[in-house]
Design a protein around this motif. Structure first.
Motif, short mmCIF file in Angstrom:
data_model
loop_
_atom_site.label_atom_id
_atom_site.label_comp_id
_atom_site.label_asym_id
_atom_site.label_seq_id
_atom_site.Cartn_x
_atom_site.Cartn_y
_atom_site.Cartn_z
N ILE A 109 0.89 -1.13 0.02
CA ILE A 109 -0.12 0.08 -0.11
C ILE A 109 0.99 0.94 0.15
CG2 ILE A 109 -1.84 -1.18 1.13
CD1 ILE A 109 -0.92 0.25 3.73
N ARG A 110 0.36 2.41 -0.11
CA ARG A 110 1.13 3.69 -0.24
C ARG A 110 2.14 3.63 0.95
NH1 ARG A 110 -0.47 6.70 -4.38
NH2 ARG A 110 -2.77 6.29 -5.20
N PRO A 111 3.04 4.10 0.83
CA PRO A 111 4.22 3.88 2.12
C PRO A 111 3.56 4.41 3.31
CG PRO A 111 5.41 4.15 0.09
CD PRO A 111 3.83 4.40 -0.30
N ASP A 112 3.25 5.99 3.42
CA ASP A 112 2.70 6.80 4.36
C ASP A 112 1.65 5.87 5.25
OD1 ASP A 112 1.32 7.42 2.23
OD2 ASP A 112 0.60 9.31 3.16
N TRP A 113 0.68 5.21 4.42
CA TRP A 113 -0.26 4.37 4.85
C TRP A 113 0.14 3.27 5.66
CZ3 TRP A 113 -5.49 4.32 1.83
CH2 TRP A 113 -5.84 5.79 1.17
N PHE A 114 1.13 2.52 4.94
CA PHE A 114 1.72 1.45 5.78
C PHE A 114 2.34 1.94 7.16
CE2 PHE A 114 5.46 -1.31 6.72
CZ PHE A 114 4.62 -2.60 6.84
N GLN A 115 2.99 2.98 6.95
CA GLN A 115 3.55 3.54 8.25
C GLN A 115 2.64 3.63 9.46
OE1 GLN A 115 6.76 3.18 8.84
NE2 GLN A 115 7.39 2.69 6.98
N ALA A 116 1.49 4.24 9.11
CA ALA A 116 0.37 4.36 10.00
C ALA A 116 -0.12 3.11 10.52
CB ALA A 116 -0.82 5.25 9.37
N LEU A 117 -0.34 2.10 9.54
CA LEU A 117 -0.71 0.85 10.11
C LEU A 117 0.25 0.22 10.97
CD1 LEU A 117 -3.00 -1.40 9.62
CD2 LEU A 117 -1.65 -2.10 7.62
N PHE A 118 1.67 -0.15 10.36
CA PHE A 118 2.56 -0.73 11.12
C PHE A 118 2.77 -0.14 12.43
CE2 PHE A 118 6.90 -2.14 11.97
CZ PHE A 118 6.70 -3.45 11.94
N SER A 119 2.78 1.27 12.49
CA SER A 119 2.90 2.00 13.96
C SER A 119 1.99 1.41 14.95
CB SER A 119 2.73 3.58 13.73
OG SER A 119 2.88 4.01 14.93
N TYR A 120 0.56 1.30 14.43
CA TYR A 120 -0.33 0.75 15.37
C TYR A 120 -0.28 -0.70 15.50
CZ TYR A 120 -4.88 -1.48 16.77
OH TYR A 120 -5.70 -2.15 17.33
N LEU A 121 0.00 -1.56 14.67
CA LEU A 121 0.23 -2.94 14.88
C LEU A 121 1.45 -3.18 16.02
CD1 LEU A 121 -0.29 -4.23 11.45
CD2 LEU A 121 -1.85 -4.51 13.18
N SER A 122 2.46 -2.55 15.67
CA SER A 122 3.71 -2.52 16.43
C SER A 122 3.36 -2.27 18.02
CB SER A 122 4.73 -1.69 16.01
OG SER A 122 5.29 -1.98 14.72
N HIS A 123 2.38 -1.44 18.35
CA HIS A 123 2.33 -1.05 19.63
C HIS A 123 1.19 -1.82 20.23
CE1 HIS A 123 4.09 2.85 18.43
NE2 HIS A 123 4.60 2.57 19.74
N VAL A 124 0.18 -2.38 19.38
CA VAL A 124 -0.86 -3.23 20.02
C VAL A 124 -0.58 -4.81 19.74
CG1 VAL A 124 -3.35 -3.64 19.74
CG2 VAL A 124 -2.32 -1.12 19.63
N ILE A 125 -0.33 -5.34 18.46
CA ILE A 125 -0.18 -6.52 18.28
C ILE A 125 1.10 -7.41 18.15
CG2 ILE A 125 -1.08 -8.39 16.52
CD1 ILE A 125 -2.96 -6.21 15.61
N LEU A 126 1.96 -6.31 18.10
CA LEU A 126 3.72 -6.99 18.03
C LEU A 126 3.86 -7.93 16.80
CD1 LEU A 126 4.22 -7.17 22.04
CD2 LEU A 126 4.84 -5.33 20.35
N PRO A 127 3.52 -7.57 15.66
CA PRO A 127 3.85 -8.44 14.64
C PRO A 127 5.00 -8.95 14.27
CG PRO A 127 3.68 -6.26 13.70
CD PRO A 127 3.56 -6.01 15.21
#
Length: 253
Positions: free
Chosen positions: A117-135
Motif C-alpha cells: 500500500i502507499r508507504p505513508d499509509w503502511f507506516q500508520a498501519l505498522f505503527s499501530y500494529l507494532s504497539h498493539v499486536i507486536l507483529p
C-alpha cells in the motif's frame, strides 16, 4: 454454503440526484476519521469496527443501487489459502481498520503478510500494529514491482513460479502461509491500467492450490468522486477476476 451478494456490471453514473447512500457514506467516513484521529490506538475497538462495518454495508448498497447483477461469494476469513479476494474501502481510515483486523488474524496464524500500500499509509498501519499486536517479522511493506515484473517478464507461468518461490521461502522461515495485500490504485499508479488488468487475470491461477492468498483493495472513494485510478472498467473487471469479497462482518466474535 457461503452467503452471496450480487455486484457486477457496474454503472458509473449514479442516477440519483439526491443520494442518501452517498451522504451516509460521507458522514460515516468523516466520523471514522474523527474517531481514529482522537485515538490512533483504537483500530480494533468495538465502536471503530462497528462504524467501519457500516461503511462496508453502505458500499454494498451503493453497488446494488447501480444495478449490478453478478454473483460473488463472501470470503470465509477462516479459510483464505489459495484464494484471490477483494475489499472495497471508502477512505484511508476504513482501509486501515479493515487491515488491522485482517492482519491480526494472519499474525495469530503465524502467516507472512507482505503488504503493498502507499508507504505513508503502511507506516500508520505498522505503527499501530507494532504497539498493539507486536507483529515482529510477520508484516512487511512489500514492493509489488517484484510481482508485476515476474508477470511482465514471464507471463502467467513466471508469476506462478514467483508465488511458489515465495511459498517455499515462507515455509523455510517457519511461517504457516502467506496473506498478500495489494492496493490497486497504487499498483495502477506505478504501472498502468492495462498491465494491472492483465496481472489481475493471472492471479487466480497463480494462487490456486497454494497456501498463498491475495486481498486486492479497491478505492471506492476514488471511483465515486474522481475515478483517477478506479474507473468503471477497472471495477467491472474486478468482479470477473476475483471470486471472493472480503467483509469485516465475516469475522466471528
Amino acid at each position: 454454503g457461503l452467503a452471496k451478494t450480487g455486484m457486477g456490471g457496474i454503472i458509473m453514473d449514479c442516477k440519483q440526484e439526491s443520494c442518501m447512500i452517498r451522504e451516509n457514506l460521507e458522514n460515516s467516513r468523516y466520523k471514522l476519521e474523527e474517531m481514529v484521529s482522537l485515538d490512533s490506538s483504537n483500530f480494533l475497538s468495538n465502536d471503530v469496527i462497528k462504524l467501519s462495518q457500516t461503511l462496508d454495508e453502505l458500499l454494498i448498497k451503493c453497488m446494488q443501487c447501480r444495478k449490478t447483477n453478478n454473483i460473488i461469494d463472501i470470503l470465509d476469513v477462516d479459510n483464505i489459502a489459495g484464494k484471490h479476494s477483494m475489499f472495497f474501502y471508502y477512505g484511508k481510515e476504513h482501509l486501515l481498520v479493515c487491515l488491522a483486523k485482517y492482519l491480526k488474524q494472519g499474525i495469530d496464524k503465524n502467516e507472512f503478510c507482505p503488504i503493498f500500500i502507499r508507504p505513508d499509509w503502511f507506516q500508520a498501519l505498522f505503527s499501530y500494529l507494532s504497539h498493539v499486536i507486536l507483529p515482529g517479522r510477520n508484516v512487511i511493506h512489500y514492493p509489488m514491482n517484484d510481482m508485476l515484473e515476474s508477470f511482465m517478464n514471464g507471463g502467467s507461468i513466471g508469476f506462478r513460479e514467483k508465488v511458489l518461490e515465495m511459498e517455499k521461502w515462507a515455509k523455510g522461515e517457519g511461517f504457516n502461509g502467506i496473506r498478500m495485500v495489494g492496493q490497486c490504485s497504487y499498483a495502477i499508479e506505478l504501472s498502468s491500467k492495462s498491465n494491472f488488468l492483465k496481472f489481475e487475470k493471472a492471479t487466480n491461477d497463480a494462487f490456486s492450490g497454494t497456501k498463498v492468498s491475495g486481498l486486492c483493495i479497491y478505492d471506492f472513494y476514488d471511483f465515486i468522486n474522481t475515478s483517477k485510478y478506479i474507473e468503471d472498467d477497472i471495477l467491472c473487471d474486478s468482479f470477473k477476476t476475483h471470486t471472493y469479497l472480503h467483509l469485516q462482518s465475516s469475522y466471528k466474535g
